[in-house]
Scaffold this motif. Structure first.
Motif, mmCIF file in Angstrom:
data_model
loop_
_atom_site.group_PDB
_atom_site.id
_atom_site.type_symbol
_atom_site.label_atom_id
_atom_site.label_comp_id
_atom_site.label_asym_id
_atom_site.label_seq_id
_atom_site.Cartn_x
_atom_site.Cartn_y
_atom_site.Cartn_z
ATOM 1 N N GLY A 151 30.464 -67.102 4.408
ATOM 2 C CA GLY A 151 29.918 -66.088 5.293
ATOM 3 C C GLY A 151 30.000 -64.719 4.644
ATOM 4 N N GLY B 9 27.089 -63.913 2.539
ATOM 5 C CA GLY B 9 25.805 -63.830 3.221
ATOM 6 C C GLY B 9 25.086 -65.137 3.457
ATOM 7 N N ALA B 10 25.749 -66.266 3.299
ATOM 8 C CA ALA B 10 25.075 -67.542 3.535
ATOM 9 C C ALA B 10 24.709 -67.685 5.005
ATOM 10 C CB ALA B 10 25.973 -68.693 3.109
ATOM 11 N N ARG B 11 23.555 -68.298 5.245
ATOM 12 C CA ARG B 11 23.097 -68.507 6.621
ATOM 13 C C ARG B 11 23.786 -69.696 7.272
ATOM 14 N NH1 ARG B 11 16.621 -68.552 6.618
ATOM 15 N NH2 ARG B 11 17.032 -68.787 8.848
ATOM 16 N N VAL B 12 24.398 -70.568 6.474
ATOM 17 C CA VAL B 12 24.943 -71.821 6.987
ATOM 18 C C VAL B 12 26.299 -72.107 6.358
ATOM 19 C CG1 VAL B 12 22.678 -72.838 7.447
ATOM 20 C CG2 VAL B 12 23.736 -73.127 5.192
ATOM 21 N N ASP B 13 27.037 -73.001 7.004
ATOM 22 C CA ASP B 13 28.310 -73.484 6.463
ATOM 23 C C ASP B 13 28.155 -74.829 5.764
ATOM 24 O OD1 ASP B 13 29.354 -71.287 7.769
ATOM 25 O OD2 ASP B 13 30.028 -72.428 9.512
ATOM 26 N N ARG C 228 25.080 -74.053 12.424
ATOM 27 C CA ARG C 228 25.461 -73.499 11.124
ATOM 28 C C ARG C 228 25.247 -74.534 9.998
ATOM 29 N NH1 ARG C 228 25.930 -68.603 9.452
ATOM 30 N NH2 ARG C 228 27.645 -69.209 8.065
ATOM 31 N N ALA D 136 22.134 -76.644 7.813
ATOM 32 C CA ALA D 136 20.723 -76.819 7.470
ATOM 33 C C ALA D 136 20.462 -78.276 7.121
ATOM 34 C CB ALA D 136 20.340 -75.931 6.293
ATOM 35 N N LEU E 204 19.221 -75.887 11.365
ATOM 36 C CA LEU E 204 18.180 -75.122 10.680
ATOM 37 C C LEU E 204 17.344 -76.112 9.882
ATOM 38 C CD1 LEU E 204 16.813 -72.515 9.684
ATOM 39 C CD2 LEU E 204 18.552 -72.399 7.877
ATOM 40 N N VAL F 200 12.496 -73.046 7.778
ATOM 41 C CA VAL F 200 12.309 -72.543 6.425
ATOM 42 C C VAL F 200 11.351 -73.475 5.699
ATOM 43 C CG1 VAL F 200 13.447 -72.136 4.195
ATOM 44 C CG2 VAL F 200 14.585 -71.454 6.331
ATOM 45 N N LEU G 285 18.983 -69.877 1.758
ATOM 46 C CA LEU G 285 20.200 -70.231 2.507
ATOM 47 C C LEU G 285 21.437 -69.455 2.056
ATOM 48 C CD1 LEU G 285 19.870 -74.118 2.722
ATOM 49 C CD2 LEU G 285 19.108 -72.377 4.364
ATOM 50 N N GLY H 75 21.406 -66.591 -0.113
ATOM 51 C CA GLY H 75 21.130 -65.161 -0.034
ATOM 52 C C GLY H 75 21.852 -64.339 -1.056
#
Length: 249
Positions: free
Chosen positions: A5, A8-12, A186, A188, A207, A235, A247, A249
């Motif tokens: 996080g 800047g990741a959108r997911v775990d 969280r 993808a 996602l 996406v 994802l 970033g």
């Protein structure tokens, strides 16, 4: 805040399809079906049409397999028989299928190769602290062998034999996230099919990511509106490098 996080990741976590996402199954099918065509179909057969027919599953035999309504051998024999009938070959009954499948499946297995961007993509995700695993509509043992043959070390968490059915059922994606240890919002899911993969994952609360590799769409996907999928929150990317950028970033 988790380490990923912080960058800047959108997911775990990221769940991956195998066929035509990590492994170039389209190319492997092309090689296997060319062998079948040389042995069983007219010499002037359109090889591109044969490949498109197999991948598109026009009678829904593979789709029934993913719903747990038939077994792998039966769906493949029925697809082989339909392929022959469509392109001028002899019917493929039970007595002829074992020899047919030895040629088809043996050639197919020898042709498994990873996409050039697959290993780097998995490495990028892991370097960002993102958990990675596979959710697939094939059997777990088959996909483990396929990934190993392709030189990819990714755990297969859910196969069609795990729950007795596969994608696009939402349970499959949710179970994948549970086994990965991440929450669906969280997590993808990356796959090459816009409906069975991206939209189904999106509707399951993940996602959804459509890997729209150039020139790889099936016949029934050629008019899919990628912008509409993006507008709906999914996406769309032409390769795994671009997925990683979206994802991580």
């Amino acid at each position: 805040m988790t380490a990923f996080g912080a960058v800047g990741a959108r997911v775990d976590g990221v769940l991956l399809d195998v066929d035509d996402t990590l492994v170039d199954t389209r190319a492997a099918f092309s090689t296997a079906l060319a062998a079948v065509a040389r042995a069983h179909l007219p010499g002037d057969v359109d090889h591109a049409a044969v490949l498109d027919h197999w991948r598109s599953d026009p009678a829904g035999h593979y789709a029934r397999f993913t719903r747990g309504e038939t077994d792998a051998r039966t769906q493949r024999r029925l697809r082989a028989d339909l392929l022959h009938r469509t392109f001028g070959g002899a019917p493929v009954g039970e007595d002829a299928f074992d020899a047919w499948d030895d040629l088809f499946w043996g050639t197919f297995e020898r042709s498994w190769r990873a996409f050039d961007d697959a290993a780097a993509f998995v490495k990028q995700l892991r370097a960002a602290g993102i958990a990675v695993g596979v959710v697939t509509n094939a059997a777990v043992e088959l996909q483990e062998r396929k990934l190993a043959a392709a030189g990819l070390d990714v755990p297969v968490l859910v196969g069609v034999d795990t729950l007795g059915y596969g994608k696009p059922h939402p349970d499959v994606f949710v179970e994948g996230a549970r086994r990965l240890g991440t929450l669906p919002p969280r997590t993808a899911y990356v796959g090459d099919e816009p409906t069975t993969d991206a939209r189904a994952a999106h509707e399951a609360g993940l996602l959804g990511v459509w890997l729209d590799r150039p020139g790889a769409r099936r016949a029934d996907e050629r008019h899919v509106d990628a912008d509409a999928l993006r507008a709906a929150g999914m996406v769309v990317a032409p390769g795994l490098d671009e997925v990683g950028g979206a994802l991580v970033g």
